[in-house]
Structure formats: C-alpha cells, structure tokens
Design an enzyme around this catalytic site. Structure first.
Site, short mmCIF file in Angstrom:
data_model
loop_
_atom_site.label_atom_id
_atom_site.label_comp_id
_atom_site.label_asym_id
_atom_site.label_seq_id
_atom_site.Cartn_x
_atom_site.Cartn_y
_atom_site.Cartn_z
N ARG A 27 -2.16 10.70 10.91
CA ARG A 27 -0.91 9.96 11.10
C ARG A 27 0.06 10.57 12.11
O ARG A 27 0.64 9.82 12.91
CB ARG A 27 -0.20 9.72 9.75
CG ARG A 27 -0.96 8.77 8.83
CD ARG A 27 -0.23 8.54 7.53
NE ARG A 27 1.16 8.19 7.75
CZ ARG A 27 1.57 7.00 8.16
NH1 ARG A 27 0.72 6.03 8.34
NH2 ARG A 27 2.85 6.77 8.37
N CYS A 66 -11.06 21.12 18.22
CA CYS A 66 -10.98 21.32 19.67
C CYS A 66 -10.48 20.06 20.34
O CYS A 66 -11.24 19.30 20.95
CB CYS A 66 -12.32 21.78 20.19
SG CYS A 66 -12.63 23.45 19.63
N GLU A 67 -9.20 19.84 20.17
CA GLU A 67 -8.51 18.65 20.66
C GLU A 67 -7.05 18.90 20.27
O GLU A 67 -6.81 19.59 19.29
CB GLU A 67 -9.05 17.43 19.91
CG GLU A 67 -8.52 16.12 20.34
CD GLU A 67 -9.58 15.29 21.07
OE1 GLU A 67 -9.16 14.49 21.90
OE2 GLU A 67 -10.78 15.44 20.81
N GLY A 126 0.85 -1.18 0.00
CA GLY A 126 0.00 0.00 0.00
C GLY A 126 0.89 1.23 0.00
O GLY A 126 1.04 1.93 -1.00
N TYR A 173 -2.82 6.05 3.90
CA TYR A 173 -3.42 6.11 5.24
C TYR A 173 -3.64 7.55 5.70
O TYR A 173 -3.45 7.87 6.87
CB TYR A 173 -2.57 5.33 6.26
CG TYR A 173 -2.29 3.94 5.78
CD1 TYR A 173 -3.30 2.98 5.76
CD2 TYR A 173 -1.04 3.58 5.28
CE1 TYR A 173 -3.08 1.71 5.26
CE2 TYR A 173 -0.80 2.31 4.78
CZ TYR A 173 -1.83 1.39 4.78
OH TYR A 173 -1.60 0.13 4.29
N TYR A 220 0.32 7.72 14.82
CA TYR A 220 1.52 6.89 14.67
C TYR A 220 2.80 7.63 15.02
O TYR A 220 3.89 7.05 14.93
CB TYR A 220 1.65 6.41 13.21
CG TYR A 220 0.53 5.55 12.71
CD1 TYR A 220 0.33 4.27 13.24
CD2 TYR A 220 -0.31 5.98 11.70
CE1 TYR A 220 -0.69 3.46 12.76
CE2 TYR A 220 -1.33 5.18 11.22
CZ TYR A 220 -1.52 3.92 11.75
OH TYR A 220 -2.53 3.13 11.27
#
Ligand SMILES: *Cc1c(COP(=O)(O)O)cnc(C)c1O
Length: 401
Positions: free
Chosen positions: A298, A328-329, A261, A356, A302
């Site tokens: 990502r 909001c995070e 991929g 991804y 990750y």
C-alpha cells in the site's frame, strides 16, 4: 491491542506477521449497523477482497454479515466458510459470461455492470434475478487509483445509458431485484455520497420489483491521530432518513445494503516486521526490515501513510527514519518518520494493516508470504501458516532441458 501482546506474537510466530484484532472488527460492524438503526432492513456484505482469510469471513458472518465477492474464487471461499449462497453477492468487473453462469449455479446474487453481458445474460436466464451496477459519475475520494465513479471508469453502467439498459430489460423480460453503486475508496465528504445516492434513487424508480438498493462502500478510516474519517453516524442519520422516504414513495420496504471492506478490517490489522539493519547514509537513516512491498504494497502503490511504532522500545526518544524493506527494488514503507530510536532486532508495527495488505501480498523475490494471526478473546490464534520453500515450487514444472 497492547504492545506486549504484539511483541509476544512476533516472538511466538516469527516475523513478518500480520495480526488482526477480532474485537475491533466486531465493533466496527456494530458501529455501522447502529448508525442505520432507523432503517428496518439493513444488510452489510463484507467485501472479501480486503482480507480474505476464511476465519475473518467466519467472524463477520457470525455477526450477521453477508459477503461481497468479486471473483468466482471469492464466492467459493465464502461457501467453504459455510455462508449460505443467498448471503453472497457476486459483483465482478470484466469477467466472462461463463464465470457469471458458474456463480448462478452456486446460487448467489448476481450483480452485472455491463450492457453487453446484461443482454447476453437476460437472453439465457430471464428468470434469474439480477442486480445492476450503475456508475453515477460522481468522483469520490482523491486518488484516481481507488476512485471508480468518474467518467473514464471501467466500473458500472453509466447512468446516461439508462434508456438502453431499460430497453434490454424490457426485451429480455429479466427481473431486476437490486440496484447498486460503488464509487470508490476513501470518501471524504458525506454530502458527495448523498449526492450520488440521489442519482441512484432516481435510477431505482425505473424498476418495479426491487428488493434492495446497494450503496457500495468507500468509507474513509483514520490513518493517524486527528486524521479525517467518514462520519458514519451523520451519514447513517442522513442516508437512513432519505432511504425511508424513498421506500414510502416506492410503496415497499426495501433493504438498504452496503459492502464495506476497509471500514470493517483496516484498523484491526498490525503488520509486524523485524529490523535487520540500521543504515546511515549521507542524507538519511534507513531502518531496513525483513519485508518489502511484496508483503505490504500500500505505501508504494497508493502512497498510503501507515503509522509505524517501535513496539520493542516505544518510549525511547524519537528520531527521523526512512523505513525500507529488503527486496531488490525501491520499497519504501515510510519516509522521514519520527519513530522511537530503533536498534537492530527491534520489532516495528505498521498500523491499519487489515485491509488490502495481506490480500495483495506476493512472492516477489521468491520470499514467503507472512503468517496471519487472529487475536481472539485474549488469545493469539494462527490462521495462516507462513509459507515454506515447498509452496514456492509447488506448481513449477521442471522439464527436460
Ligand atoms: C472493493 C470493493 C468494495 C470495498 O471497498 P472499501 O473501500 O474497502 O470499503 C465494495 N464494493 C465493491 C464492488 C468493491 O469492488
């Protein structure tokens, strides 16, 4: 792709927007097939989940690729693209027997990774050829989120369960036509991969009617200049030689399969965002962009480090920035990155945004998912419209309250 083309796309299609360079995808495909030119039958099945726009599937299958799918919906996407069912392999994990039976009806190659399902399947469909996914218990890559070959992994049938597996095959009389492994993403070391391959070869000797051996994927691509990457050419030479030896001993020319991929699409992708504000705090300078981990997860998920380029003003002197989003995070894309001086309204490009990225995007914070654009023959083609408010509420059912 050139900065000016990317800028034009941001202007014409708005931001945030994903852009894919078709030439890069095709050249990666050719590079991989060339690395295995000494093997007679090689088959590449593009892993749909990396980037599942049907135009990407078409681009790759036009090159000769098949598809690797992990859900019945991905199988259907492939079929809708016009791909023949024989060119699709269904490699799910943890799905019900019903979903596998649906895939059988659609005529695709089945890959089973669990003994309970294998026994049920072999009992109902002893005549349907099946590939089995083996876990060779080899750790590939450094990040346990993307390493699927280790002892606690939920993927594959443990190589230590081979006696039980063989008993099921014998009792049901089923036909095993392929054997498979996929040990995870970001393989750094060709030797480790070759070691896992030896385990797969040994397992393969137990089956007399194989047609193919599938070595999965997990090739590492570079994320910045001088970054390590899987040496595909060396890998092709070594595995190809060993594969040919195996076939000679086995007494039959088998097909060598892969299902990459990231290798095929990661470097083709650019994620373009616009800077909403530049915010100085006591400790850093934030560049806040019109996106968040809802569009590009990502870096947060990750810890991947994507290069960021200020394509509006690439030659300005470099300063340190934290690039963050607008949801909001905490949604940090890059920390302490040197980027050409940023002004509000500038367009930033994240690189390696092909694999991804869009496929993991969500509507969190009720934001629209971005548009996707394919750069093909020097032309920008819209391949997915930006969502609208209608899309957000399409499936919401308002009840009497
Ligand atoms: C995700 C996946 C792949 C692709 O892995 P990459 O690291 O993107 O190359 C291949 N095979 C299976 C079974 C997968 O689940």
């Amino acid at each position: 792709m050139k900065n000016k083309d990317l800028l034009q796309i941001a202007e014409d299609f708005g931001s945030p927007v994903y852009v894919y360079d078709s030439e890069k995808i095709v050249s990666q495909y050719k590079r991989l097939t060339k690395a295995f030119k000494h093997v007679k039958q090689v088959k590449i099945n593009y892993a749909v989940k990396a980037l599942s726009n049907i135009n990407i599937l078409k681009l790759l299958t036009n090159c000769g690729s098949g598809l690797d799918t992990v859900s019945i919906q991905e199988v259907k996407l492939g079929l809708k693209t016009g791909v023949a069912p024989e060119k699709i392999i269904f490699t799910p994990n943890g799905v019900s027997i019903n979903e596998i039976e649906e895939a059988v009806k659609l005529g695709v190659q089945i890959n089973i990774d669990n003994l309970s399902i294998l026994e049920q399947f072999g009992t109902i469909h002893p005549d349907v050829p099946v590939c089995i996914r083996i876990n060779p218990h080899v750790m590939a890559g450094g990040n346990t989120n993307i390493s699927v070959g280790h002892i606690d992994s939920k993927f594959g049938i443990s190589i230590h369960q081979m006696p039980h597996l063989l008993r099921i095959v014998e009792n049901t009389g089923m036909n095993i036509n392929g054997i498979h492994m996929h040990t995870g993403s970001d393989i750094l070391d060709v030797e480790v991969f070759l070691y896992a391959s030896e385990i797969l070869f040994e397992a393969a000797e137990n089956f007399k009617d194989l047609e193919f051996i599938d070595f999965g994927s997990g090739f590492k691509v570079p994320y910045h200049e001088n970054d390590i990457e899987t040496d595909i050419e060396e890998f092709g030479k070594k595995l190809g030689k060993r594969f040919n030896e195996f076939c000679k001993n086995y007494g039959k020319e088998l097909t060598l399969s892969f299902e990459p991929g990231k290798f095929l699409v990661s470097e083709s992708g650019y994620f373009l965002v616009k800077v909403n504000s530049v915010k100085q705090t006591t400790s850093t300078v934030f560049a806040q962009v019109d996106s968040g981990f809802n569009h590009f997860i990502r870096p947060m998920f990750y810890g991947s480090k994507h290069e960021v380029v200020n394509i509006s003003h690439p030659t300005k002197h470099k300063r340190f920035y934290s690039v963050v989003g607008y949801i909001c995070e905490t949604d940090t894309f890059a920390n302490n990155k040197r980027i050409a001086e940023i002004s509000e309204g500038d367009i930033l490009a994240f690189k390696n945004a092909g694999a991804y990225c869009f496929s993991m995007a969500s509507n969190y914070n009720s934001r629209f998912r971005p548009a996707e654009v394919l750069w093909y023959n020097g032309e920008a083609k819209l391949i997915r419209k930006r969502e609208t408010f209608q899309d957000l509420i399409a499936n919401q059912v308002e009840v009497e309250l």
